[in-house]
Motif scaffolding. Structure first.
Motif, PDB file in Angstrom:
ATOM      1  N   ALA A  81     -50.482 -15.100 -15.958  1.00 49.77           N
ATOM      2  CA  ALA A  81     -51.877 -15.228 -16.774  1.00 49.77           C
ATOM      3  C   ALA A  81     -52.853 -14.274 -16.082  1.00 49.77           C
ATOM      4  O   ALA A  81     -53.409 -13.496 -16.607  1.00 49.77           O
ATOM      5  CB  ALA A  81     -52.127 -16.709 -16.826  1.00 49.77           C
ATOM      6  N   PHE A  82     -52.752 -14.203 -14.793  1.00 50.53           N
ATOM      7  CA  PHE A  82     -53.933 -13.720 -14.058  1.00 50.53           C
ATOM      8  C   PHE A  82     -53.796 -12.181 -14.325  1.00 50.53           C
ATOM      9  O   PHE A  82     -54.575 -11.401 -14.517  1.00 50.53           O
ATOM     10  CB  PHE A  82     -53.891 -13.997 -12.586  1.00 50.53           C
ATOM     11  CG  PHE A  82     -54.693 -13.241 -11.651  1.00 50.53           C
ATOM     12  CD1 PHE A  82     -56.098 -13.518 -11.595  1.00 50.53           C
ATOM     13  CD2 PHE A  82     -54.356 -12.169 -11.037  1.00 50.53           C
ATOM     14  CE1 PHE A  82     -56.993 -12.854 -10.964  1.00 50.53           C
ATOM     15  CE2 PHE A  82     -55.335 -11.351 -10.405  1.00 50.53           C
ATOM     16  CZ  PHE A  82     -56.542 -11.625 -10.289  1.00 50.53           C
ATOM     17  N   PRO A 101     -47.101 -21.985 -10.471  1.00 46.91           N
ATOM     18  CA  PRO A 101     -47.467 -20.918  -9.750  1.00 46.91           C
ATOM     19  C   PRO A 101     -47.041 -19.373 -10.357  1.00 46.91           C
ATOM     20  O   PRO A 101     -47.939 -18.620 -10.583  1.00 46.91           O
ATOM     21  CB  PRO A 101     -46.990 -20.901  -8.342  1.00 46.91           C
ATOM     22  CG  PRO A 101     -46.911 -22.326  -8.019  1.00 46.91           C
ATOM     23  CD  PRO A 101     -46.690 -22.837  -9.233  1.00 46.91           C
ATOM     24  N   LYS A 102     -46.061 -19.346 -10.899  1.00 49.27           N
ATOM     25  CA  LYS A 102     -45.753 -18.235 -11.928  1.00 49.27           C
ATOM     26  C   LYS A 102     -46.495 -18.049 -13.150  1.00 49.27           C
ATOM     27  O   LYS A 102     -46.725 -17.110 -13.471  1.00 49.27           O
ATOM     28  CB  LYS A 102     -44.064 -18.495 -11.796  1.00 49.27           C
ATOM     29  CG  LYS A 102     -43.548 -17.017 -12.221  1.00 49.27           C
ATOM     30  CD  LYS A 102     -43.536 -15.862 -11.045  1.00 49.27           C
ATOM     31  CE  LYS A 102     -42.833 -16.431  -9.926  1.00 49.27           C
ATOM     32  NZ  LYS A 102     -42.990 -15.333  -8.698  1.00 49.27           N
ATOM     33  N   HIS A 161     -36.542 -21.572 -14.569  1.00 41.76           N
ATOM     34  CA  HIS A 161     -35.937 -20.947 -13.562  1.00 41.76           C
ATOM     35  C   HIS A 161     -35.874 -19.423 -13.878  1.00 41.76           C
ATOM     36  O   HIS A 161     -36.111 -18.401 -13.209  1.00 41.76           O
ATOM     37  CB  HIS A 161     -34.528 -21.420 -13.384  1.00 41.76           C
ATOM     38  CG  HIS A 161     -33.505 -20.651 -12.583  1.00 41.76           C
ATOM     39  ND1 HIS A 161     -33.709 -20.656 -11.339  1.00 41.76           N
ATOM     40  CD2 HIS A 161     -32.339 -19.817 -13.032  1.00 41.76           C
ATOM     41  CE1 HIS A 161     -32.761 -19.896 -10.753  1.00 41.76           C
ATOM     42  NE2 HIS A 161     -31.903 -19.361 -11.784  1.00 41.76           N
ATOM     43  N   ARG A 162     -35.692 -19.147 -15.164  1.00 42.21           N
ATOM     44  CA  ARG A 162     -35.551 -17.714 -15.865  1.00 42.21           C
ATOM     45  C   ARG A 162     -36.970 -17.085 -15.465  1.00 42.21           C
ATOM     46  O   ARG A 162     -36.971 -15.897 -15.109  1.00 42.21           O
ATOM     47  CB  ARG A 162     -35.472 -17.680 -17.206  1.00 42.21           C
ATOM     48  CG  ARG A 162     -35.174 -16.392 -17.783  1.00 42.21           C
ATOM     49  CD  ARG A 162     -34.916 -16.417 -19.324  1.00 42.21           C
ATOM     50  NE  ARG A 162     -34.544 -15.269 -19.831  1.00 42.21           N
ATOM     51  CZ  ARG A 162     -34.184 -15.058 -21.076  1.00 42.21           C
ATOM     52  NH1 ARG A 162     -34.271 -15.986 -21.866  1.00 42.21           N
ATOM     53  NH2 ARG A 162     -34.037 -13.706 -21.707  1.00 42.21           N
ATOM     54  N   MET A 163     -38.296 -17.867 -15.758  1.00 35.65           N
ATOM     55  CA  MET A 163     -39.331 -17.147 -15.454  1.00 35.65           C
ATOM     56  C   MET A 163     -39.818 -16.969 -14.026  1.00 35.65           C
ATOM     57  O   MET A 163     -40.014 -15.863 -13.738  1.00 35.65           O
ATOM     58  CB  MET A 163     -40.510 -18.233 -15.965  1.00 35.65           C
ATOM     59  CG  MET A 163     -41.947 -17.605 -16.087  1.00 35.65           C
ATOM     60  SD  MET A 163     -43.187 -18.932 -16.577  1.00 35.65           S
ATOM     61  CE  MET A 163     -42.242 -19.828 -18.049  1.00 35.65           C
ATOM     62  N   ASP A 164     -39.168 -17.911 -13.247  1.00 31.92           N
ATOM     63  CA  ASP A 164     -39.423 -17.555 -11.776  1.00 31.92           C
ATOM     64  C   ASP A 164     -38.503 -16.314 -11.501  1.00 31.92           C
ATOM     65  O   ASP A 164     -38.959 -15.577 -10.276  1.00 31.92           O
ATOM     66  CB  ASP A 164     -38.972 -18.753 -11.083  1.00 31.92           C
ATOM     67  CG  ASP A 164     -39.871 -20.000 -11.110  1.00 31.92           C
ATOM     68  OD1 ASP A 164     -41.049 -19.665 -11.664  1.00 31.92           O
ATOM     69  OD2 ASP A 164     -39.733 -21.030 -10.706  1.00 31.92           O
ATOM     70  N   ARG A 165     -37.452 -16.022 -11.759  1.00 25.11           N
ATOM     71  CA  ARG A 165     -36.518 -14.746 -11.591  1.00 25.11           C
ATOM     72  C   ARG A 165     -37.204 -13.611 -12.112  1.00 25.11           C
ATOM     73  O   ARG A 165     -36.975 -12.607 -11.546  1.00 25.11           O
ATOM     74  CB  ARG A 165     -35.263 -14.938 -12.058  1.00 25.11           C
ATOM     75  CG  ARG A 165     -34.257 -16.031 -11.086  1.00 25.11           C
ATOM     76  CD  ARG A 165     -32.987 -15.980 -11.665  1.00 25.11           C
ATOM     77  NE  ARG A 165     -32.828 -16.256 -13.137  1.00 25.11           N
ATOM     78  CZ  ARG A 165     -31.568 -15.889 -13.803  1.00 25.11           C
ATOM     79  NH1 ARG A 165     -30.942 -15.426 -13.179  1.00 25.11           N
ATOM     80  NH2 ARG A 165     -31.806 -16.105 -14.896  1.00 25.11           N
ATOM     81  N   GLN A 166     -37.775 -13.669 -13.484  1.00 23.90           N
ATOM     82  CA  GLN A 166     -37.973 -12.578 -14.104  1.00 23.90           C
ATOM     83  C   GLN A 166     -39.486 -11.785 -13.565  1.00 23.90           C
ATOM     84  O   GLN A 166     -39.651 -10.744 -13.503  1.00 23.90           O
ATOM     85  CB  GLN A 166     -38.322 -12.906 -15.563  1.00 23.90           C
ATOM     86  CG  GLN A 166     -38.890 -11.806 -16.281  1.00 23.90           C
ATOM     87  CD  GLN A 166     -37.940 -10.578 -16.956  1.00 23.90           C
ATOM     88  OE1 GLN A 166     -36.612 -11.092 -16.806  1.00 23.90           O
ATOM     89  NE2 GLN A 166     -38.152  -9.488 -16.913  1.00 23.90           N
ATOM     90  N   PHE A 167     -40.445 -12.954 -13.376  1.00 20.01           N
ATOM     91  CA  PHE A 167     -41.840 -12.222 -12.929  1.00 20.01           C
ATOM     92  C   PHE A 167     -41.791 -12.425 -11.348  1.00 20.01           C
ATOM     93  O   PHE A 167     -41.479 -13.166 -10.609  1.00 20.01           O
ATOM     94  CB  PHE A 167     -42.659 -13.223 -13.422  1.00 20.01           C
ATOM     95  CG  PHE A 167     -42.727 -12.788 -14.911  1.00 20.01           C
ATOM     96  CD1 PHE A 167     -43.605 -11.628 -15.491  1.00 20.01           C
ATOM     97  CD2 PHE A 167     -42.096 -13.878 -15.737  1.00 20.01           C
ATOM     98  CE1 PHE A 167     -43.464 -11.719 -16.808  1.00 20.01           C
ATOM     99  CE2 PHE A 167     -41.984 -13.626 -17.152  1.00 20.01           C
ATOM    100  CZ  PHE A 167     -42.796 -12.533 -17.650  1.00 20.01           C
ATOM    101  N   GLU A 205     -55.289 -16.903  -8.328  1.00 19.86           N
ATOM    102  CA  GLU A 205     -54.614 -16.977  -9.719  1.00 19.86           C
ATOM    103  C   GLU A 205     -54.859 -18.454 -10.473  1.00 19.86           C
ATOM    104  O   GLU A 205     -55.510 -18.351 -11.647  1.00 19.86           O
ATOM    105  CB  GLU A 205     -53.312 -16.496  -9.735  1.00 19.86           C
ATOM    106  CG  GLU A 205     -52.989 -15.196  -9.297  1.00 19.86           C
ATOM    107  CD  GLU A 205     -52.542 -15.158  -7.782  1.00 19.86           C
ATOM    108  OE1 GLU A 205     -51.781 -14.372  -7.325  1.00 19.86           O
ATOM    109  OE2 GLU A 205     -53.260 -16.013  -7.051  1.00 19.86           O
ATOM    110  N   GLU A 206     -54.629 -19.371  -9.776  1.00 15.20           N
ATOM    111  CA  GLU A 206     -54.598 -20.810 -10.244  1.00 15.20           C
ATOM    112  C   GLU A 206     -56.137 -20.927 -10.747  1.00 15.20           C
ATOM    113  O   GLU A 206     -56.704 -21.490 -11.772  1.00 15.20           O
ATOM    114  CB  GLU A 206     -54.117 -21.808  -9.438  1.00 15.20           C
ATOM    115  CG  GLU A 206     -54.271 -23.334  -9.873  1.00 15.20           C
ATOM    116  CD  GLU A 206     -53.562 -24.225  -8.971  1.00 15.20           C
ATOM    117  OE1 GLU A 206     -52.390 -24.773  -9.092  1.00 15.20           O
ATOM    118  OE2 GLU A 206     -54.331 -24.647  -7.897  1.00 15.20           O
TER     119      GLU A 206
END
Length: 270
Positions: A245-246, A239-240, A20-26, A196-197
């Motif tokens: 990474a991309f 996805p995030k 959840h934090r990753m999805d909000r941060q990036f 990206e994937e």
């Protein structure tokens, strides 16, 4: 705000919080489809996918039956957002100059079979090709490669050049529902839901092949726990995470002056 008392939480909760934090941060990538494809070509070239004119990349557009690909005659290190071709599934050029690789025909077969796939990468990366010469499937036995865990199909015998419809139908069938395919005596195929994937998976595939060859030369490769492998696959192949990474690979590639012409900087946000 960062949760307190996290040392009392179980693993599933910590994973959910981190996700959840990753999805909000990036944020999602600001690069256009053509820019992502051109960048992926440069990124792959910089990471061992440099087999002359062999290999293709395609990206499905919003218009059914149309996708972007590179011109036949240009290496991955020469692809820019401006020299890509827009073609239909019969490989007729709709925009751009030149012709696509005739082997792109099997891409059309994969797109027909897999509506969720939006980017296909096929290369003859060195270590992958060497593994294919041994007619051995890819072994995923390290955390870094678990993005491919139980997600790689395998063809033990070479079906010939992928220019005919027979090969296209065969390759699409062999891939099945997997994200990746190893074709013996040939190369790798990646089918990603996003550019990206696909880029991340292609890099992981060649690295896994190299690690397999190195490890098998020293001893017997030991399997990892299937439950943990599946857990790692699902944790990384998000996805995030792919976007993060991309963007790193793109920044690293663009630091090389030879890749400066890959994208037009002013058009990234446009």
């Amino acid at each position: 705000m960062t949760p307190s008392n996290t040392f009392q939480l179980d693993k599933a909760t910590l994973v959910a919080q981190s996700t959840h934090r990753m999805d909000r941060q990036f944020q999602d990538s600001a690069y256009s489809l053509r820019q992502k494809l051109a960048l992926t070509c440069r990124i792959l070239f910089d990471n061992g996918h440099d087999s002359g004119l062999a290999g293709q990349i395609t990206g499905r557009t919003d218009v059914p039956g149309k996708f972007y690909t590179q011109q036949l005659g240009l290496g991955f290190d020469e692809i820019t957002e401006d020299n890509l071709l827009l073609v239909d599934e019969d490989l007729n050029v709709l925009e751009g100059n030149g012709m696509p690789n005739p082997a792109n025909r099997f891409h059309s077969w994969v797109y027909r079979a897999r509506p969720e796939v939006n980017c296909i990468i096929h290369t003859h990366a060195l270590h992958t090709a060497a593994l294919g010469m041994l007619e051995q499937p890819l072994i995923v036995s390290h955390m870094d490669n678990c993005v491919l865990y139980d997600d790689v199909a395998f063809v033990a015998k070479w079906p010939g050049i992928p220019v005919g419809n027979e090969e296209g139908e065969f390759i699409a069938g062999a891939l099945g529902s997997k994200h990746a395919l190893l074709l013996s005596h040939h190369g790798l195929l990646i089918a990603g839901s996003t550019v990206e994937e696909a880029c991340v998976l292609a890099i992981a595939f060649e690295r896994a092949a190299r690690m397999q060859l190195l490890a098998s030369g020293a001893g017997t490769i030991q399997p990892i726990d299937p439950t943990l492998g599946a857990e790692a696959h699902d944790w990384v192949l998000r996805p995030k995470r792919n976007t993060i990474a991309f963007e790193y690979y793109a920044r690293r590639s663009l630091k090389d002056p030879r890749n400066a012409d890959c994208v037009r900087p002013a058009s990234k946000a446009g």
